[in-house]
Design a protein around this motif. Structure first.
Motif, PDB file in Angstrom:
ATOM      1  N   ILE A   1      -0.682   9.811  -3.487  1.00  0.00           N
ATOM      2  CA  ILE A   1      -1.385  11.026  -3.929  1.00  0.00           C
ATOM      3  C   ILE A   1      -2.273  11.566  -2.801  1.00  0.00           C
ATOM      4  N   ILE A   2      -3.109  10.696  -2.242  1.00  0.00           N
ATOM      5  CA  ILE A   2      -4.069  11.196  -1.241  1.00  0.00           C
ATOM      6  C   ILE A   2      -3.361  11.563   0.060  1.00  0.00           C
TER       7      ILE A   2
ATOM      8  N   LEU B   1     -15.099  -1.790  -6.429  1.00  0.00           N
ATOM      9  CA  LEU B   1     -14.788  -0.357  -6.460  1.00  0.00           C
ATOM     10  C   LEU B   1     -16.058   0.465  -6.689  1.00  0.00           C
TER      11      LEU B   1
ATOM     12  N   GLN C   1       0.822  -1.209   0.000  1.00  0.00           N
ATOM     13  CA  GLN C   1       0.000   0.000   0.000  1.00  0.00           C
ATOM     14  C   GLN C   1       0.861   1.265   0.000  1.00  0.00           C
TER      15      GLN C   1
ATOM     16  N   SER D   1       1.912   2.365  -3.319  1.00  0.00           N
ATOM     17  CA  SER D   1       0.898   2.546  -4.361  1.00  0.00           C
ATOM     18  C   SER D   1       0.653   4.034  -4.634  1.00  0.00           C
TER      19      SER D   1
ATOM     20  N   ARG E   1      -2.117   5.539  -5.371  1.00  0.00           N
ATOM     21  CA  ARG E   1      -3.319   6.083  -4.722  1.00  0.00           C
ATOM     22  C   ARG E   1      -3.006   6.541  -3.304  1.00  0.00           C
TER      23      ARG E   1
ATOM     24  N   LEU F   1     -10.210   3.203  -1.194  1.00  0.00           N
ATOM     25  CA  LEU F   1      -9.355   2.890  -2.343  1.00  0.00           C
ATOM     26  C   LEU F   1      -8.283   1.854  -2.003  1.00  0.00           C
ATOM     27  N   LEU F   2      -7.911   1.784  -0.731  1.00  0.00           N
ATOM     28  CA  LEU F   2      -6.920   0.776  -0.348  1.00  0.00           C
ATOM     29  C   LEU F   2      -7.564  -0.592  -0.153  1.00  0.00           C
TER      30      LEU F   2
ATOM     31  N   LEU G   1      -9.467   7.388   0.864  1.00  0.00           N
ATOM     32  CA  LEU G   1      -8.249   6.569   0.772  1.00  0.00           C
ATOM     33  C   LEU G   1      -8.500   5.169   1.348  1.00  0.00           C
TER      34      LEU G   1
END
Lengths: 512, 246
Positions: A45-46, A276, A37, A40, A42, A173-174, A170
């Motif tokens: 970025i977050i 998702l 993670q 990654s 995502r 998304l994880l 987040l």
């Protein structure tokens, strides 16, 4: 050739594949999750967005807090000055509305701004700066902050917003591909062909996800504390720091809640795309749609009269009883002074002061008490309706972990609805105690006459020290925690349901 | 040892995927399951891994009933799938380390991992490369390395040679032979008749969930496995053939 028994014996003797202890397997899974993670896109970025926006959010919050603190300090200084002056030595109990020298400001309940509002704004700026207490009831002062039109419409960027929206996203998304993604990739079969239970695998994923999410959370709160200190808000002070720590822990629980939801949904479907889509829809509904929709439905189902309507109604009722009182007073004046219009100029008043006061004072005090009672009933009714509407909205919002977190975060910061309710309760109690000590039996009454008013001294006015003092609601960490318990409990319930649901779904998950 | 007795699986939709399947793979033996898609090969492997529950019958790994003690039984089995899927962001050595730890093998030194990777024929420069850049053959080698590092007495291989180029396929068979020499019981499902004939100690042909034929290596020396296979695929189920089961 070796025999089966030989082979197995030698395998066991080598310690070949001693069954891993569950804890060791969980740790191995969690470490892999964290490593995966953290690298990654995502996550990066977050997490960077949240960490980058934190100082900005704190800067805006700190500025707002400091301006409210200045107002508060000014009001307190003014009040102290008044208490030290004649108004403090003799509280005559004049009505605020029509007394020129309003001595009642010495009894004003001034609300200090909450330092943690620099992180979680909540209602702190939208509540009154102070409340005044008068023979005719509670008079609410101006709001602590000016309305910030754009921010009020689109929402304030504060720590609660960053946690609720950005880190909540987040977490989703994880987690969305934690199970379904591994199934698609094929690694789920590889992992489950090893001697570990499904429960251990999911626990490892949950632990790994939680640690991953707690890293940006901890970084954001650390940056927030440093930023607040730099911008002149001391949150390291014992009481404030305890609140900030509780706030961070609750935010952590919220993120675990959303991560557990992600694992649950990911364990229900076989495709990561489906997972998702489902989770994004749930996120939009829970974070963005439920709070405004719940408020709207509550407003429609349990309307609260507008302030304008209340004021008009109060004025109309006041006019009624005042006219009645004035008619009575006019009769007394006519009788005593012989004035056909029922007026008493200064000369006539002072000439007949004793007999006028004796007959007018009961009418005036009766009017004030009656007015206070009627206006109080209107206010209480409006507050009851508002509380009902709030309760209804909260009940509807209970379907959203994001709303539960928003409630818990603002209550923990001391800027939530529970704190407002506590202030209203304190203010009401104080008015009641002042009624008994001052207003029911006022030391001075303004004898009104058309165009003039004359003070009638009935007894020796008390000093401020003689009167009960205002007891503000408790703002310490233990008090805010007890007020936040319902919201924290709800958040815990959601987390528990999602974790249990996830384990149940994964125990039946088709890994083929 | 890998063993199945009257193992059956009927799915919820009513499909009978495996019907009274019997099998015994002794230590140091390779057993190849042949059959068309949907014949029940992967279902058999799924039952040995407890990915699905049997409707009746039993699957044993090292004499442990898989359905009763799934975690205990997995101590004694390694699994290599058709497409060995690994964690792409991890290197070959990190993947090896991860699966070794899950298998209960801790405190393995880096050099030991390198030694096993070398043994399966992975190039040295790939040891610390992320596996997302790996070809199928390279991933297959890492998959076998995972099985070797676990050192379990039973190995299940689900169509491991599919899609491998001839060189990689040949290397793979060499590794399998090496594992057989070490006394492993190996069950391999495959479409690859030629490699099955080359490596197997026994071959079973499956059709519509049933094992319709079984031959030992010795028996196959006098028969054409390809012709037999095609014959069984074209023809119906001949239960009398099952009596030849060893």
């Amino acid at each position: 050739m070796t025999t089966d028994a030989d082979d197995v014996r030698s395998f066991d003797q080598r310690g070949g594949a001693a069954q891993p202890k569950a804890l060791s397997a969980i740790r191995t899974i969690a470490r892999r999750e964290i490593a995966e993670q953290l690298s990654s896109a995502r996550f990066l970025i977050i997490a960077l967005l949240v960490v980058g926006l934190t100082p900005l959010a704190v800067y805006v919050g700190a500025r707002d807090y400091k301006s409210r603190l200045e107002d508060y300090n000014r009001l307190v200084a003014e009040q102290q000055k008044m208490i030290a002056g004649p108004a403090g030595r003799e509280v005559k109990g004049f009505d605020v509305g029509w007394s020129e020298g309003n001595d009642l400001a010495v009894l004003r309940a001034i609300r200090p701004p909450e330092p943690v509002s620099a992180l979680v704004r909540g209602l702190d700026g939208a509540l009154p700066q102070y409340w005044d207490f008068s023979p005719t009831g509670i008079v609410t002062g101006p709001l602590a902050s000016r309305p910030q039109r754009i921010a009020d419409v689109v929402g304030h960027l504060d720590m609660a917003f960053l946690m609720r929206v950005a880190l909540g996203l987040l977490a989703i998304l994880l987690a969305f591909d934690a199970v379904a993604g591994e199934k698609e990739l094929g690694t789920l079969r590889a992992v489950l062909s090893q001697p570990i239970s499904r429960a251990a695998l999911l626990t490892g994923k949950l632990a790994g996800g939680a640690v991953t999410l707690l890293l940006p959370l901890a970084a954001a709160f650390l940056i927030a504390l440093i930023s607040a200190q730099l911008f002149g808000v001391d949150l390291i002070a014992a009481g404030a720091l305890a609140k900030v720590v509780m706030l961070a822990l609750t935010a952590g629980a919220y993120l675990v809640c959303f991560y557990a939801l992600g694992l649950f949904v990911s364990s229900l479907v076989s495709s990561q795309k489906t997972s998702l889509v489902v989770l994004l829809v749930v996120w939009v509904v829970a974070v963005l749609a439920v709070p405004p929709i719940a408020t709207m439905v509550a407003q429609a189902a349990s309307p609260v009269p507008t302030s304008q309507y209340l004021e008009t109604r109060k004025d109309a009722l006041d006019l009624d009883i005042r006219r009645q009182a004035e008619l009575e007073m006019g009769g007394v004046y006519r009788e005593i002074t012989g004035d056909p219009e029922g007026n008493a100029d200064t000369d006539k008043y002072y000439k007949n002061k004793e007999s006028i006061d004796r007959r007018i004072v009961p009418i005036e005090v009766g009017y004030l008490n009656r007015r206070r009672q009627i206006l109080n009933e209107i206010d209480r009714d409006a507050e009851r309706r508002a509380a009902n509407q709030n309760r209804f909205a909260s009940l509807l919002m209970a379907i959203s972990p994001a709303a539960a977190f928003a409630g818990a975060a603002t209550d923990l910061a001391g800027t939530g609805d529970a704190q407002y309710a506590a202030w209203l309760e304190s203010v009401r109690r104080y008015q009641d105690s002042l009624n008994a000590a001052l207003f029911d039996d006022p030391p001075t009454v303004m004898i009104r006459n058309r165009g003039a008013s004359f003070p009638a001294e009935l007894r020796k006015p008390p000093t401020v020290a003689d009167l009960p003092s205002f007891a503000p609601p408790r703002r310490d960490a233990a008090a805010v925690l007890s007020r936040s318990l319902p919201a924290i409990g709800l958040l815990g319930l959601f987390t528990g349901v999602f974790i249990i649901g996830g384990f149940f779904a994964f125990s039946r998950y088709d890994v083929r | 040892m890998i063993e199945a007795t009257n193992l059956s699986k009927r799915y919820e939709d009513g499909v009978l995927a495996l019907d009274a399947f019997n099998l015994r793979v002794e230590s140091g033996r390779i057993y190849c399951l042949l059959g068309a898609n949907g014949a029940g090969k992967t279902t058999t492997i799924n039952l040995f891994l407890n990915f699905i529950e049997p409707t009746s019958g039993q699957a044993f790994i090292n004499r442990i009933d898989v359905a009763r003690s799934p975690i205990e039984s997995k101590k004694y089995v390694s699994y290599v799938s058709e497409n060995v899927m690994l964690y792409g962001n991890f290197t070959a050595r990190q993947n090896l380390d991860f699966f070794a730890r899950l298998a209960g093998r801790r405190d393995i030194k880096k050099d030991e991992y390198y030694m096993v990777l070398r043994e399966v024929g992975l190039q040295e420069k790939a040891f610390e490369q992320r596996v997302k850049e790996f070809s199928k053959g390279m991933r297959q080698k890492v998959g076998i390395a995972i099985a070797i590092i676990k050192d379990a007495p039973a190995i299940l291989l689900d169509e491991p040679t599919s899609g491998l180029d001839p060189k990689a396929g040949a290397e793979f068979l060499e590794t399998l032979d090496e594992l057989r020499q070490r006394g492993k019981s190996i069950l391999m499902s495959t479409h690859d008749i030629f490699r099955a004939k080359e490596i197997a100690d026994a071959v079973g042909i499956m059709k519509e969930g049933r094992k319709v034929m079984e031959r030992t290596r010795e028996e196959l020396e006098h028969e054409d496995l390809q012709a037999l296979y095609l014959d069984y695929m074209r023809g119906g189920y001949r239960p009398d053939e099952e009596k030849r089961t060893a």
